[in-house]
Design a protein around this motif. Sequence first.
Motif, short mmCIF file in Angstrom:
data_model
loop_
_atom_site.label_atom_id
_atom_site.label_comp_id
_atom_site.label_asym_id
_atom_site.label_seq_id
_atom_site.Cartn_x
_atom_site.Cartn_y
_atom_site.Cartn_z
N GLY A 198 -11.42 -4.06 5.64
CA GLY A 198 -10.29 -3.33 5.09
C GLY A 198 -10.73 -2.13 4.27
N GLY A 199 -11.81 -2.28 3.52
CA GLY A 199 -12.34 -1.17 2.73
C GLY A 199 -12.81 -0.02 3.59
N ILE A 224 -11.68 0.71 6.58
CA ILE A 224 -10.50 1.35 7.16
C ILE A 224 -9.84 2.27 6.15
CG2 ILE A 224 -8.16 0.92 8.04
CD1 ILE A 224 -9.24 -1.66 9.29
N ILE A 225 -9.68 1.80 4.92
CA ILE A 225 -9.06 2.62 3.88
C ILE A 225 -9.92 3.83 3.56
CG2 ILE A 225 -8.40 2.64 1.43
CD1 ILE A 225 -7.52 -0.25 1.75
N LEU A 226 -11.24 3.65 3.57
CA LEU A 226 -12.16 4.75 3.28
C LEU A 226 -11.98 5.89 4.29
CD1 LEU A 226 -14.56 5.72 1.53
CD2 LEU A 226 -16.08 4.58 3.18
N ALA A 227 -11.63 5.55 5.53
CA ALA A 227 -11.49 6.55 6.58
C ALA A 227 -10.12 7.23 6.57
CB ALA A 227 -11.73 5.91 7.94
N LEU A 228 -9.19 6.75 5.76
CA LEU A 228 -7.86 7.35 5.75
C LEU A 228 -7.91 8.79 5.22
CD1 LEU A 228 -5.57 4.48 4.36
CD2 LEU A 228 -5.66 5.37 6.70
N PRO A 229 -7.21 9.72 5.87
CA PRO A 229 -7.19 11.09 5.37
C PRO A 229 -6.26 11.23 4.17
CG PRO A 229 -5.75 10.90 7.26
CD PRO A 229 -6.44 9.56 7.11
N GLU A 230 -6.43 12.33 3.46
CA GLU A 230 -5.52 12.61 2.34
C GLU A 230 -4.19 13.13 2.84
OE1 GLU A 230 -5.19 15.44 -1.63
OE2 GLU A 230 -7.07 15.34 -0.52
N PHE A 287 -14.10 0.28 -3.52
CA PHE A 287 -13.76 -0.85 -4.39
C PHE A 287 -13.56 -2.13 -3.56
CE2 PHE A 287 -10.45 -3.41 -6.53
CZ PHE A 287 -11.12 -3.69 -7.71
N LEU A 288 -12.81 -2.02 -2.45
CA LEU A 288 -12.59 -3.19 -1.60
C LEU A 288 -13.89 -3.64 -0.93
CD1 LEU A 288 -9.17 -2.55 0.21
CD2 LEU A 288 -9.71 -4.28 -1.52
N ILE A 289 -14.71 -2.68 -0.52
CA ILE A 289 -15.99 -3.04 0.10
C ILE A 289 -16.86 -3.80 -0.90
CG2 ILE A 289 -18.14 -2.10 1.02
CD1 ILE A 289 -16.47 0.20 2.21
N ASP A 347 -19.61 -20.27 4.17
CA ASP A 347 -18.22 -20.55 4.51
C ASP A 347 -17.47 -19.26 4.78
OD1 ASP A 347 -18.74 -23.23 4.08
OD2 ASP A 347 -18.10 -23.14 1.97
N ALA A 348 -16.51 -19.33 5.70
CA ALA A 348 -15.65 -18.17 5.97
C ALA A 348 -14.79 -17.91 4.74
CB ALA A 348 -14.78 -18.44 7.19
N ASN A 349 -14.69 -16.67 4.32
CA ASN A 349 -13.85 -16.30 3.17
C ASN A 349 -13.27 -14.92 3.39
OD1 ASN A 349 -15.93 -14.52 2.69
ND2 ASN A 349 -16.82 -15.71 1.02
N LEU A 350 -12.72 -14.37 2.35
CA LEU A 350 -12.09 -13.06 2.47
C LEU A 350 -13.08 -11.91 2.35
CD1 LEU A 350 -8.84 -13.65 0.34
CD2 LEU A 350 -9.10 -13.74 2.82
N GLY A 351 -14.36 -12.23 2.21
CA GLY A 351 -15.35 -11.18 2.06
C GLY A 351 -15.40 -10.23 3.23
#
Length: 208
Positions: A116-117, A119-125, A84-86, A106-110
Amino acid sequence: MKTLFFLLLCLHTALFAQYTETSGQLWTKYSLGKVDTAIYNNFSIGGEVLVGERWGLNYNFDLVFRNDNIFQMHSSAGLIGGPFLIGLGIASWAAAGDSDGDGEKDANLGALGIIGGLIILALPEGVSYHIPVRYNWDIAPYVNILGVDYMKNRNTDQWYLRYAATFGTRVTYWNPKRYTLNTFFETRKVAGMGWALGGGFGVGYTLE
């Protein structure tokens, strides 16, 4: 005394050979259990990444079929939040303009959203802790607290997303030919529902 020390050292090396020679395993599992008044069948694929000699990072994707017409699809929170974040990051990056006319967006939050997406995707359960009982055998209590269940109540045709956690113990046989056999007993908790109790078995394949 030196002989005894040497024997103990050899025994320690033998006990932990299964950990030092592999980086984890992939598995498929089946379990049967009860939650509230319903009986469920759970089919799962997942894996574990070993960190050191005893700790493992757990990843699971489950399909849970219940006899009360409720279907559950379980995964780590990262498998839902990460993509979702990606997606938001890619959309933000694509929509960025070029206000200074230098030919670059332009630089943005993309970019931040994409990173961030990932990193979160790689988080274990969750995590597991391996306790050797003899060569190629271990007992591993596990705690999975970063799970979510995407559910459908077929009685009302409603979909909803709920937090889920699993606590259990797994006994695993690590074969030198790189396959694993395991059996486990666990309790599962989905927000708004009772505690589920179940157990099952699985087969896996170790990673180098």
